[in-house]
Design a protein around this motif. Structure first.
Motif, PDB file in Angstrom:
ATOM      1  N   ARG A   1      60.285  58.608  14.541  1.00 51.50           N
ATOM      2  CA  ARG A   1      61.109  59.515  13.740  1.00 51.50           C
ATOM      3  C   ARG A   1      62.469  59.783  14.392  1.00 51.50           C
ATOM      4  NH1 ARG A   1      56.865  63.906  11.093  1.00 51.50           N
ATOM      5  NH2 ARG A   1      55.086  62.475  10.940  1.00 51.50           N
ATOM      6  N   GLY A   2      62.786  59.032  15.447  1.00 52.52           N
ATOM      7  CA  GLY A   2      64.085  59.174  16.096  1.00 52.52           C
ATOM      8  C   GLY A   2      64.131  60.212  17.195  1.00 52.52           C
ATOM      9  N   LEU A   3      62.974  60.786  17.557  1.00 58.60           N
ATOM     10  CA  LEU A   3      62.931  61.770  18.640  1.00 58.60           C
ATOM     11  C   LEU A   3      62.883  61.065  19.992  1.00 58.60           C
ATOM     12  CD1 LEU A   3      60.296  64.073  16.973  1.00 58.60           C
ATOM     13  CD2 LEU A   3      62.686  64.676  17.343  1.00 58.60           C
ATOM     14  N   ARG A   4      63.455  61.709  21.013  1.00 59.96           N
ATOM     15  CA  ARG A   4      63.326  61.233  22.385  1.00 59.96           C
ATOM     16  C   ARG A   4      62.110  61.915  22.987  1.00 59.96           C
ATOM     17  NH1 ARG A   4      67.544  62.940  25.676  1.00 59.96           N
ATOM     18  NH2 ARG A   4      68.104  64.548  24.163  1.00 59.96           N
ATOM     19  N   VAL A   5      61.272  61.134  23.661  1.00 60.26           N
ATOM     20  CA  VAL A   5      59.989  61.653  24.123  1.00 60.26           C
ATOM     21  C   VAL A   5      59.778  61.316  25.596  1.00 60.26           C
ATOM     22  CG1 VAL A   5      57.492  61.660  23.780  1.00 60.26           C
ATOM     23  CG2 VAL A   5      59.019  61.342  21.815  1.00 60.26           C
ATOM     24  N   VAL A   6      59.358  62.318  26.361  1.00 59.56           N
ATOM     25  CA  VAL A   6      58.884  62.121  27.726  1.00 59.56           C
ATOM     26  C   VAL A   6      57.402  62.457  27.728  1.00 59.56           C
ATOM     27  CG1 VAL A   6      59.047  62.861  30.137  1.00 59.56           C
ATOM     28  CG2 VAL A   6      61.122  62.720  28.715  1.00 59.56           C
ATOM     29  N   GLY A   7      56.595  61.560  28.257  1.00 60.62           N
ATOM     30  CA  GLY A   7      55.162  61.801  28.315  1.00 60.62           C
ATOM     31  C   GLY A   7      54.610  61.441  29.674  1.00 60.62           C
ATOM     32  N   TYR A   8      53.545  62.130  30.069  1.00 64.63           N
ATOM     33  CA  TYR A   8      52.871  61.772  31.319  1.00 64.63           C
ATOM     34  C   TYR A   8      51.373  61.965  31.160  1.00 64.63           C
ATOM     35  CZ  TYR A   8      52.822  66.851  32.368  1.00 64.63           C
ATOM     36  OH  TYR A   8      52.627  68.216  32.332  1.00 64.63           O
ATOM     37  N   ASP A   9      50.620  61.245  31.985  1.00 61.24           N
ATOM     38  CA  ASP A   9      49.171  61.314  31.929  1.00 61.24           C
ATOM     39  C   ASP A   9      48.620  60.855  33.272  1.00 61.24           C
ATOM     40  OD1 ASP A   9      47.040  61.535  29.425  1.00 61.24           O
ATOM     41  OD2 ASP A   9      46.253  60.338  31.070  1.00 61.24           O
ATOM     42  N   ILE A  10      47.426  61.304  33.595  1.00 63.17           N
ATOM     43  CA  ILE A  10      46.808  60.916  34.863  1.00 63.17           C
ATOM     44  C   ILE A  10      46.150  59.544  34.767  1.00 63.17           C
ATOM     45  CG2 ILE A  10      44.557  61.970  34.396  1.00 63.17           C
ATOM     46  CD1 ILE A  10      44.531  62.921  37.300  1.00 63.17           C
ATOM     47  N   SER A  11      45.866  59.060  33.538  1.00 64.91           N
ATOM     48  CA  SER A  11      45.137  57.807  33.346  1.00 64.91           C
ATOM     49  C   SER A  11      46.098  56.636  33.170  1.00 64.91           C
ATOM     50  CB  SER A  11      44.236  57.909  32.110  1.00 64.91           C
ATOM     51  OG  SER A  11      43.740  56.635  31.753  1.00 64.91           O
ATOM     52  N   GLU A  12      46.043  55.687  34.091  1.00 68.76           N
ATOM     53  CA  GLU A  12      46.880  54.489  33.980  1.00 68.76           C
ATOM     54  C   GLU A  12      46.464  53.638  32.778  1.00 68.76           C
ATOM     55  OE1 GLU A  12      49.536  53.727  35.414  1.00 68.76           O
ATOM     56  OE2 GLU A  12      49.631  54.819  37.323  1.00 68.76           O
ATOM     57  N   ALA A  13      45.161  53.615  32.453  1.00 68.90           N
ATOM     58  CA  ALA A  13      44.705  52.847  31.295  1.00 68.90           C
ATOM     59  C   ALA A  13      45.306  53.404  30.011  1.00 68.90           C
ATOM     60  CB  ALA A  13      43.175  52.870  31.221  1.00 68.90           C
ATOM     61  N   MET A  14      45.349  54.720  29.907  1.00 71.65           N
ATOM     62  CA  MET A  14      45.946  55.344  28.728  1.00 71.65           C
ATOM     63  C   MET A  14      47.448  55.052  28.649  1.00 71.65           C
ATOM     64  SD  MET A  14      43.877  57.068  26.708  1.00 71.65           S
ATOM     65  CE  MET A  14      42.264  57.834  26.637  1.00 71.65           C
ATOM     66  N   LEU A  15      48.138  55.157  29.771  1.00 73.81           N
ATOM     67  CA  LEU A  15      49.580  54.904  29.777  1.00 73.81           C
ATOM     68  C   LEU A  15      49.888  53.454  29.409  1.00 73.81           C
ATOM     69  CD1 LEU A  15      50.624  56.915  32.965  1.00 73.81           C
ATOM     70  CD2 LEU A  15      51.224  57.467  30.599  1.00 73.81           C
ATOM     71  N   ALA A  16      49.086  52.528  29.902  1.00 76.09           N
ATOM     72  CA  ALA A  16      49.297  51.116  29.568  1.00 76.09           C
ATOM     73  C   ALA A  16      49.141  50.897  28.066  1.00 76.09           C
ATOM     74  CB  ALA A  16      48.315  50.241  30.344  1.00 76.09           C
ATOM     75  N   HIS A  17      48.147  51.525  27.477  1.00 76.71           N
ATOM     76  CA  HIS A  17      47.934  51.422  26.033  1.00 76.71           C
ATOM     77  C   HIS A  17      49.107  52.044  25.281  1.00 76.71           C
ATOM     78  CE1 HIS A  17      45.210  50.916  22.557  1.00 76.71           C
ATOM     79  NE2 HIS A  17      45.784  52.014  22.094  1.00 76.71           N
ATOM     80  N   ALA A  18      49.599  53.169  25.779  1.00 74.68           N
ATOM     81  CA  ALA A  18      50.732  53.847  25.128  1.00 74.68           C
ATOM     82  C   ALA A  18      51.983  52.973  25.150  1.00 74.68           C
ATOM     83  CB  ALA A  18      51.004  55.185  25.811  1.00 74.68           C
ATOM     84  N   ARG A  19      52.262  52.346  26.280  1.00 73.21           N
ATOM     85  CA  ARG A  19      53.459  51.495  26.378  1.00 73.21           C
ATOM     86  C   ARG A  19      53.354  50.287  25.457  1.00 73.21           C
ATOM     87  NH1 ARG A  19      52.466  52.517  32.091  1.00 73.21           N
ATOM     88  NH2 ARG A  19      53.974  54.076  32.852  1.00 73.21           N
TER      89      ARG A  19
END
Length: 294
Positions: free
Chosen positions: A60-78
């Motif tokens: 939707r054109g928003l700038r987003v900063v996100g963080y998480d403790i799970s590397e598996a989750m972050l890899a999926h997010a990227r």
């Protein structure tokens, strides 16, 4: 049947259960930002998980900063982001109580953390550190939308929820049980079982942990101690026109929090020590009572 542990190592199946309300949740968050906050375009998502809300917000054109403790989750997010979305998104590993980014201080328009992830913070000190750290990142007039289940300490039976989802040919059945709350220890035992069945697959993914417990009064005190005021409260129905009424028995809550300009700024690295710098004054924001329950 093959037994596995830690559902956070299987983001595609986690998403099959919790990814169904994504569009409605971001619609709700945008409306809250316009009604109670700045309406601005920089969002922060603590414990962003597999990135479903990150993806939707950035689309939707928003700038987003996100963080998480799970590397598996972050890899999926990227992996789920398009090249254009990646230019608007910054993701990285961190714990909720220790996230820090000096470039974000006083810059975030809206932070959000829904579906009770906040209750993983297992002590008052950790929860307070998280709120103080998030408060420092918010703009004057910015808001933190925080959703979690309150606790009925008089509850005499365990609670059970069941969901069913689909990932390709795999069927996912999720059963979550919350045991009786331990009032003195301020915790409840949790058990989640994901049963995944499909061609050549029969998995049972079982995860056990403790959630921290909060009565309404305990949550209110924590917010005050962290210099946050409650502007509104809703339920996990995400209905902007249905705020929680005073005395409601609903336990699922979405709190709309904002830094209290009358409360001193506190350094999260030094609990209990108030800084000489006060939170900046700002024009008052229209307040409507809203809270969230599930």
């Amino acid at each position: 049947m093959e037994k596995r542990t830690d559902w956070y190592e299987h983001p595609q199946y986690y998403e099959a259960i919790f990814g169904t309300d994504t569009v409605r949740e971001v619609d709700f968050l945008q409306t809250l930002s316009e009604r109670f906050g700045t309406g601005g375009k920089l969002w922060l998502e603590p414990a962003c998980g597999a990135g479903r809300l990150v993806e939707e917000a950035s689309s939707r054109g928003l700038r987003v900063v996100g963080y998480d403790i799970s590397e598996a989750m972050l890899a999926h997010a990227r992996k789920r982001l398009t090249p254009a979305q990646r230019r608007r998104v910054k993701l990285g590993p961190s714990r909720m109580e220790s996230f820090s980014d000096p470039s974000l201080e006083g810059q975030v328009d809206l932070a959000h953390c829904l579906v009770s992830t906040f209750r993983y913070l297992d002590s008052e000190a950790a929860a307070r550190q998280h709120l103080l750290g998030t408060r420092r990142l918010l703009k004057p007039g910015g808001i933190y939308v925080l959703g979690f289940h309150l606790t009925d300490y008089a509850r005499a039976r365990p609670e059970h929820e069941r969901w069913v989802g689909q990932v390709g040919e795999d069927r996912v059945v999720c059963n979550t049980n919350e045991g009786l709350p331990e009032q003195r220890a301020r915790r409840s035992p949790m058990r989640n079982r994901l049963r995944v069945t499909g061609p050549d697959k029969d998995w049972l993914i079982e995860t056990q942990w403790y959630f921290r417990t909060y009565s309404n009064a305990q949550a209110a005190k924590l917010f005050r101690d962290a210099g946050m005021r409650v502007l509104a409260g809703y339920t996990f129905d995400y209905d902007i026109n249905a705020p929680v009424e005073r005395g409601s028995l609903r336990l699922d809550r979405v709190f709309v929090l904002q830094p209290d300009p009358e409360s001193p700024s506190v350094d999260p690295a030094e609990p209990g020590r108030a800084s000489a710098r006060k939170a900046p004054k700002r024009a008052s924001t229209p307040q409507k009572s809203r809270k969230i329950s599930r």
